[in-house]
Design a protein around this motif. Structure first.
Motif, PDB file in Angstrom:
ATOM      1  N   VAL A 255       0.840  -1.199   0.000  1.00 59.38           N
ATOM      2  CA  VAL A 255       0.000   0.000   0.000  1.00 59.38           C
ATOM      3  C   VAL A 255       0.871   1.244   0.000  1.00 59.38           C
ATOM      4  O   VAL A 255       0.582   2.223  -0.698  1.00 59.38           O
ATOM      5  N   LEU A 256       1.953   1.198   0.775  1.00 61.76           N
ATOM      6  CA  LEU A 256       2.868   2.340   0.840  1.00 61.76           C
ATOM      7  C   LEU A 256       3.501   2.599  -0.527  1.00 61.76           C
ATOM      8  O   LEU A 256       3.635   3.751  -0.961  1.00 61.76           O
TER       9      LEU A 256
ATOM     10  N   PHE B  92      -3.343   6.262   8.277  1.00 62.04           N
ATOM     11  CA  PHE B  92      -2.294   5.691   7.431  1.00 62.04           C
ATOM     12  C   PHE B  92      -1.058   6.590   7.454  1.00 62.04           C
ATOM     13  O   PHE B  92      -1.128   7.771   7.084  1.00 62.04           O
TER      14      PHE B  92
ATOM     15  N   GLU C  29      -5.493  -3.648   7.992  1.00 57.88           N
ATOM     16  CA  GLU C  29      -4.329  -3.264   8.798  1.00 57.88           C
ATOM     17  C   GLU C  29      -3.272  -2.481   8.008  1.00 57.88           C
ATOM     18  O   GLU C  29      -2.630  -1.583   8.553  1.00 57.88           O
ATOM     19  N   PRO C  30      -3.041  -2.787   6.712  1.00 61.28           N
ATOM     20  CA  PRO C  30      -2.038  -2.014   5.961  1.00 61.28           C
ATOM     21  C   PRO C  30      -2.347  -0.525   5.835  1.00 61.28           C
ATOM     22  O   PRO C  30      -1.433   0.269   5.575  1.00 61.28           O
ATOM     23  N   VAL C  31      -3.610  -0.110   6.005  1.00 59.99           N
ATOM     24  CA  VAL C  31      -3.928   1.324   5.942  1.00 59.99           C
ATOM     25  C   VAL C  31      -4.188   1.888   7.331  1.00 59.99           C
ATOM     26  O   VAL C  31      -4.685   3.007   7.465  1.00 59.99           O
ATOM     27  N   ARG C  32      -3.845   1.119   8.352  1.00 60.23           N
ATOM     28  CA  ARG C  32      -3.988   1.577   9.732  1.00 60.23           C
ATOM     29  C   ARG C  32      -2.648   1.447  10.435  1.00 60.23           C
ATOM     30  O   ARG C  32      -2.455   0.588  11.303  1.00 60.23           O
ATOM     31  N   THR C  33      -1.719   2.277  10.024  1.00 58.77           N
ATOM     32  CA  THR C  33      -0.344   2.177  10.512  1.00 58.77           C
ATOM     33  C   THR C  33       0.056   3.348  11.400  1.00 58.77           C
ATOM     34  O   THR C  33       1.229   3.511  11.719  1.00 58.77           O
TER      35      THR C  33
END
Length: 473
Positions: free
Chosen positions: A2-3, A34, A182-186
């Motif tokens: 995602v990054l 994010f 989870e990948p956009v909740r960092t």
């Protein structure tokens, strides 16, 4: 992964024409949890997409010769953005000096949520950056909306942002109980993504908590319904705008945020008043057709709500229980008592500084007006109040009926968007949505009756600046 996708999109927006940076900025607004730079690199500080994307958009807009003279005029003009410019300057000066002048004054820690002595901290820097970013967003959108060629770009960008908001809400509902998002909740700060009220799970989208997502969805719904930016685009965009506004309205309900619910009540009240006003003053046949559709939409919403309440006792009981929990018994909750303490301590800090203020990011409140007052002092709050009052009540010139309707709609949208902040705002930063509305209020009013130099094909001010540069050379 995602990054990598984000930074690839950012790189493309950086090399493509400026309107792509505007689209990317609005598309990234829902990503409130994010971090676009790994926290190992930033030392634990979360850098949100809105920060880097707004910087790109601002740089693109400010580097355009067509906007340079209008920018200078806008930032310095009292009837334009001058008072907002003064507010931001005062806020930054107070933030730089108050922790030293009034060191040790008790304040509510921004991150610790405990009473701490006033001193320079990371919050002063980060919140000053956020406030400055919102101000620059206002200035850049002011320039874009003032230019007829760029106005459709902002309209399409709002549609893009609203679409991502709805998509984020649907994704959150579909992924409930899993780690898919989870990948956009960092982000490093606390995330409340699995809360529920009664039998209802709170929808949070890609945001940090339900109240933030509710305010986000409500803001898009208000902007789409009242300002109606897509009216300057084609018929399909206008129809899509109506559907998208309804979808954002639904997402606000699903957030079950008390502040957002107060905003929804304000939304409905303002919509009814606006329909009555337009029924009295409408002049063109197309105004009448739009009015009919709005009356039908409001009627359908009302009938749908009443029908569900009458036919399904289980839903009626769940809704009553939810409203009772988040509104009627809110004063008994630990959250309410905690937030009241924040306000009390922050106000005491303002008194200790004799009205000078404790600085942006020095204390936490549960009310945006209190955050402005305690953070920037009496002078800063006075300048912001004067700017908002002028934007809301300054006479709107007669002229282009479409622009005039959008300008008047911006005033209503500001009232709706401000309600959640008044009930849950914790920091001085007025955010990108108020930035859009501030820019709309001022730019559209100016665009209806532009100054003589603005009517020329090329601003005279740019030629004067260039001639002066040539003489110096």
């Amino acid at each position: 992964m995602v990054l990598a996708i984000f930074w690839l999109s950012f790189a493309l927006a950086a090399i493509l024409p400026k309107h792509w940076s505007v689209y990317l900025f609005f598309a990234m607004l829902p990503f409130g949890a994010f971090s676009v730079i790994p926290t190992e690199i930033t030392g634990g500080t979360t850098i949100l997409p809105v920060i880097v994307c707004s910087a790109l958009m601002v740089a693109k807009v400010f580097s355009d010769d067509r906007h340079r003279i209008t920018l200078i005029d806008g930032l310095l003009g009292i009837r334009r953005l001058g008072l907002l410019t003064g507010f931001v300057l005062v806020a930054l000066i107070v933030t730089a000096t108050a922790p030293q002048l009034f060191s040790g004054t008790p304040v509510m820690g921004l991150n610790t949520l405990t009473i701490t002595p006033l001193a320079h901290g990371a919050g002063n820097l980060t919140q000053s950056v956020y406030l400055s970013s919102s101000f620059l967003i206002t200035a850049s959108l002011y320039c874009l909306l003032l230019n007829p060629e760029d106005r459709p770009v902002v309209a399409r960008a709002v549609l893009v942002g609203g679409t991502v908001v709805v998509a984020s809400g649907l994704a959150d509902m579909a992924a409930a109980g899993t780690a898919v998002l989870e990948p956009v909740r960092t982000a490093t700060y606390a995330l409340l993504t699995n809360d529920s009220v009664g039998a209802m799970r709170r929808v949070v989208g890609f945001d940090t908590e339900a109240s933030s997502f509710g305010a986000l969805a409500l803001s898009f719904a208000a902007i789409l319904y009242f300002i109606r930016p897509a009216n300057i685009l084609g018929p399909f965009a206008r129809s899509f705008q109506q559907v998208l506004a309804a979808a954002c309205f639904a997402m606000t309900i699903l957030s079950t945020s008390s502040a957002a619910y107060a905003g929804l009540a304000t939304f409905i009240l303002c919509a009814v008043v606006d329909v009555v006003r337009r029924a009295i003053v409408q002049r063109a046949p197309e105004d009448g057709r739009a009015l009919v559709w709005d009356v039908l939409a409001l009627g359908a919403v009302s009938i749908g709500i009443v029908t569900v309440l009458l036919l399904d006792p289980a839903i009626r009981s769940a809704i009553y229980g939810t409203i009772d929990t988040i509104l009627l018994k809110k004063g008994e909750s630990s959250s309410y008592l905690e937030r009241s303490t924040w306000n009390s301590v922050s106000l005491d800090g303002l008194l200790e500084t004799n009205g000078f203020g404790v600085g942006v990011g020095s204390t936490r409140t549960s009310n945006w007006l209190l955050a402005v007052l305690t953070g920037t002092g009496l002078l800063g709050a006075g300048l912001l109040l004067a700017f908002v009052s002028l934007a809301l009540f300054a006479p709107v010139p007669r002229g282009d009926p479409g622009l005039r309707a959008m300008c008047l709609g911006s005033r209503i949208a500001l009232i709706v968007v401000a309600v959640p902040a008044l009930g849950a705002g914790t920091v001085v930063d007025f955010g990108p949505f108020n930035a859009l509305i501030f820019g709309s209020l001022v730019a559209l009013r100016v665009a209806i009756a532009p100054a003589p130099w603005m009517r020329a094909s090329r601003p005279h001010g740019i030629r004067l600046l260039r001639d002066a540069g040539a003489l110096q050379a």
